[in-house]
Design a protein around this motif. Structure first.
Motif, PDB file in Angstrom:
ATOM      1  N   THR A  49      30.686  44.481  40.035  1.00  0.00           N
ATOM      2  CA  THR A  49      30.384  43.141  40.546  1.00  0.00           C
ATOM      3  C   THR A  49      30.674  43.068  42.037  1.00  0.00           C
ATOM      4  OG1 THR A  49      31.022  42.154  38.431  1.00  0.00           O
ATOM      5  CG2 THR A  49      30.971  40.684  40.331  1.00  0.00           C
ATOM      6  N   LYS A  73      31.120  39.883  44.779  1.00  0.00           N
ATOM      7  CA  LYS A  73      31.163  38.421  44.876  1.00  0.00           C
ATOM      8  C   LYS A  73      31.348  38.034  46.337  1.00  0.00           C
ATOM      9  CE  LYS A  73      33.742  34.454  43.138  1.00  0.00           C
ATOM     10  NZ  LYS A  73      34.897  34.032  42.330  1.00  0.00           N
ATOM     11  N   ARG A 105      38.212  44.086  40.737  1.00  0.00           N
ATOM     12  CA  ARG A 105      38.212  42.623  40.660  1.00  0.00           C
ATOM     13  C   ARG A 105      39.643  42.146  40.835  1.00  0.00           C
ATOM     14  NH1 ARG A 105      35.118  38.257  38.967  1.00  0.00           N
ATOM     15  NH2 ARG A 105      33.390  39.560  38.310  1.00  0.00           N
ATOM     16  N   TYR A 136      39.524  31.091  51.546  1.00  0.00           N
ATOM     17  CA  TYR A 136      38.883  32.089  52.379  1.00  0.00           C
ATOM     18  C   TYR A 136      39.858  33.167  52.865  1.00  0.00           C
ATOM     19  CZ  TYR A 136      35.330  28.535  52.205  1.00  0.00           C
ATOM     20  OH  TYR A 136      34.433  27.616  51.764  1.00  0.00           O
ATOM     21  N   GLU A 154      35.419  47.454  51.331  1.00  0.00           N
ATOM     22  CA  GLU A 154      34.768  46.212  50.906  1.00  0.00           C
ATOM     23  C   GLU A 154      35.755  45.076  51.135  1.00  0.00           C
ATOM     24  OE1 GLU A 154      31.688  45.820  49.635  1.00  0.00           O
ATOM     25  OE2 GLU A 154      31.187  47.956  49.668  1.00  0.00           O
ATOM     26  N   THR A 157      36.015  40.721  51.039  1.00  0.00           N
ATOM     27  CA  THR A 157      35.433  39.397  50.839  1.00  0.00           C
ATOM     28  C   THR A 157      36.544  38.357  50.997  1.00  0.00           C
ATOM     29  OG1 THR A 157      35.791  39.510  48.452  1.00  0.00           O
ATOM     30  CG2 THR A 157      33.640  40.232  49.263  1.00  0.00           C
ATOM     31  N   PHE A 158      36.140  37.085  50.926  1.00  0.00           N
ATOM     32  CA  PHE A 158      37.078  36.005  51.214  1.00  0.00           C
ATOM     33  C   PHE A 158      37.044  34.996  50.084  1.00  0.00           C
ATOM     34  CE2 PHE A 158      35.593  38.051  54.990  1.00  0.00           C
ATOM     35  CZ  PHE A 158      36.772  38.363  55.638  1.00  0.00           C
ATOM     36  N   THR A 162      37.053  32.052  47.671  1.00  0.00           N
ATOM     37  CA  THR A 162      36.653  30.648  47.824  1.00  0.00           C
ATOM     38  C   THR A 162      37.221  29.774  46.701  1.00  0.00           C
ATOM     39  OG1 THR A 162      34.633  31.210  46.674  1.00  0.00           O
ATOM     40  CG2 THR A 162      34.543  31.108  49.070  1.00  0.00           C
ATOM     41  N   THR A 176      37.597  30.189  43.248  1.00  0.00           N
ATOM     42  CA  THR A 176      37.257  30.164  41.828  1.00  0.00           C
ATOM     43  C   THR A 176      36.963  31.566  41.327  1.00  0.00           C
ATOM     44  OG1 THR A 176      34.965  29.752  42.404  1.00  0.00           O
ATOM     45  CG2 THR A 176      36.286  27.841  41.759  1.00  0.00           C
ATOM     46  N   GLY A 177      37.625  31.941  40.262  1.00  0.00           N
ATOM     47  CA  GLY A 177      37.251  33.151  39.540  1.00  0.00           C
ATOM     48  C   GLY A 177      37.612  34.472  40.154  1.00  0.00           C
ATOM     49  N   GLY A 178      38.335  34.467  41.257  1.00  0.00           N
ATOM     50  CA  GLY A 178      38.720  35.730  41.853  1.00  0.00           C
ATOM     51  C   GLY A 178      37.607  36.366  42.658  1.00  0.00           C
ATOM     52  N   GLU A 179      37.905  37.531  43.185  1.00  0.00           N
ATOM     53  CA  GLU A 179      36.972  38.258  44.036  1.00  0.00           C
ATOM     54  C   GLU A 179      36.651  39.610  43.419  1.00  0.00           C
ATOM     55  OE1 GLU A 179      35.634  37.150  47.351  1.00  0.00           O
ATOM     56  OE2 GLU A 179      36.077  35.493  46.004  1.00  0.00           O
ATOM     57  N   ALA A 180      35.425  40.074  43.589  1.00  0.00           N
ATOM     58  CA  ALA A 180      35.011  41.358  43.026  1.00  0.00           C
ATOM     59  C   ALA A 180      34.326  42.181  44.101  1.00  0.00           C
ATOM     60  CB  ALA A 180      34.076  41.145  41.843  1.00  0.00           C
ATOM     61  N   HIS A 181      34.631  43.473  44.102  1.00  0.00           N
ATOM     62  CA  HIS A 181      34.049  44.399  45.071  1.00  0.00           C
ATOM     63  C   HIS A 181      33.404  45.572  44.356  1.00  0.00           C
ATOM     64  CE1 HIS A 181      37.540  43.040  47.912  1.00  0.00           C
ATOM     65  NE2 HIS A 181      36.518  42.199  47.965  1.00  0.00           N
ATOM     66  N   CYS A 182      32.358  46.114  44.920  1.00  0.00           N
ATOM     67  CA  CYS A 182      31.846  47.410  44.483  1.00  0.00           C
ATOM     68  C   CYS A 182      31.030  48.002  45.619  1.00  0.00           C
ATOM     69  CB  CYS A 182      31.020  47.307  43.212  1.00  0.00           C
ATOM     70  SG  CYS A 182      29.458  46.437  43.386  1.00  0.00           S
TER      71      CYS A 182
END
Lengths: 182, 220
Positions: free
Chosen positions: A127, A129, B122, B132, B157, B159-160, B162, B164-170
């Motif tokens: 995933t 996001k 994740r 953020y 990778e 991300t920031f 926002t 809800t639901g955590g952050e996921a990288h791939c």
């Protein structure tokens, strides 16, 4: 008493054997069978299973906050899979490099995050996001990909989630290429 | 007998029928060996060395902080020269080794050429979220046997969150293995969440697969 070779069992005459046309026929037949075995392996090596499918060009409407397997509309190519409505079934077990591309098509300013996944048997496996800061209509494509050990009859799908107000649309492409035997 | 072609096969000449059985045995054996070599090469192409590992437990990070990913489960490994290793020492971590571990005797040299590697993670905050705030996943490919090319590349990778639901990288990348042994894949995650700690969820994945030797890479 004829002998046979180690790997393909090609029959050949030994000392004292009567060499008649049958001996030559057996020899030729066994070589033919061996060649067929190698040709089959060559086909498998050069024609590895792969597919690419997409949603409708206009995208798929997805309600906010609901992980949704995107509806497949077009098959770009397919060698070794069964394409369904929202998933692709793996016919040949193996390790595959699976990739999903997502292009959000919303023009609203209410989106706060995008979440695109490659799913195996309905569960997100890889995933990416992205959060969105600011009330603007900017969109960002997402690519989620990785290696997955796929069993025969397992399914692959592309799952999209976003948080917003009201339904928005996303274009998706799901593809996979064979990497190695399981 | 007269040799024909370039594969060591031959044909009978003259009237030496007494040697016919021996001739056919020799031909059968040569054909068998030649075809088996081709078959081995072709089946090997479908078994390119590949490893996939995962983590079976959550990893709790204070916020902000960083940590190594404690890979503990090999999901798939058909190679003879890649594996999951705990480094021990003052900064213990689990890494994927390509070839024998740097500093150890070379018992499993790697295949030279190009490799593709990738990761999926994740992370979820355990409580409040600093809006953020950064979440980062990093893979470093390191050859510690060669001072001239200690770092073969990295994959980052970020991300920031926002809220809800955590952050996921791939993501994935490639590296070139041009030595004998001692390459490792080291993984780090970090967060800048001031409001609470952050969990790395189970079922993150790190993988490496052999693409092929340099000379088979064709540029159109």
């Amino acid at each position: 008493m004829p002998g046979t070779t180690t790997h393909f069992g090609i029959r050949y005459p030994c000392g004292g054997d009567t060499i008649d046309p049958t001996v030559f026929a057996n020899f030729a037949t066994d070589v033919e069978t061996a060649l067929t075995t190698v040709a089959t392996a060559a086909d498998a090596a050069t024609t590895r299973p792969a597919f690419s499918v997409t949603t409708a060009a206009a995208g798929v409407a997805v309600a906010p906050g609901v992980p949704t397997a995107l509806t497949i509309t077009t098959t770009d190519w397919n060698d070794g899979f069964t394409v369904g409505a929202t998933s692709v079934t793996v016919n040949n077990a193996g390790v595959y490099l699976v990739s999903a591309e997502f292009l959000p098509q919303n023009t609203t300013t209410t989106v706060t995050e995008w979440d695109g996944s490659v799913a195996y048997n309905g569960t997100a496996r890889f995933t990416l996001k992205l959060g969105k800061q600011g009330a603007n209509t900017s969109t960002y494509p997402i690519n989620a990909s990785g290696l997955i050990v796929c069993a025969a009859a397992s399914t692959l799908s592309m799952i999209w989630t976003w948080n917003s107000v009201g339904s928005t649309t996303v274009f998706g492409r799901l593809s996979a290429t064979f990497i190695c035997n399981p | 007998m007269t040799t024909i072609g370039t594969h060591g096969l031959s044909c009978q000449t003259g009237d030496n029928f007494a040697s016919l059985a021996l001739y056919m045995q020799d031909e059968a054996t040569r054909i068998d060996d030649l075809l088996y070599a081709q078959l081995t090469s072709l089946t090997g192409f479908l078994a390119r060395p590949t490893i996939i590992v995962t983590n079976s437990a959550n990893v709790l990070m204070a916020g902000p902080d960083f940590t190594r990913i404690p890979w503990d489960t090999v999901l798939f490994n058909n190679s003879t020269f890649m594996g999951l290793t705990n480094t021990g020492g003052s900064d213990p971590r689990t890494i994927i080794t390509v070839g024998s571990r740097g500093g150890a005797a070379v018992t499993v040299p790697y295949l030279q050429g190009w490799y593709r590697y990738g990761i999926g993670t994740r992370m979820t905050a355990t409580g409040a979220i600093t809006a953020y705030s950064s979440r980062m996943t990093q893979v470093d490919v390191i050859d510690e046997t060669n001072i001239f090319r200690p770092g073969l590349g990295s994959l980052i990778e970020e991300t920031f969150d926002t809220s809800t639901g955590g952050e996921a990288h791939c993501g994935h990348n490639t590296f070139r293995a041009a030595g004998i042994s001692g390459i490792r894949l080291d993984t780090t995650i970090s967060n800048q969440n001031l409001a609470s700690s952050v969990n790395l969820n189970t079922n993150s994945y790190l993988w490496v697969t052999y693409i092929g030797p340099d000379e088979q890479i064709e540029v159109a």
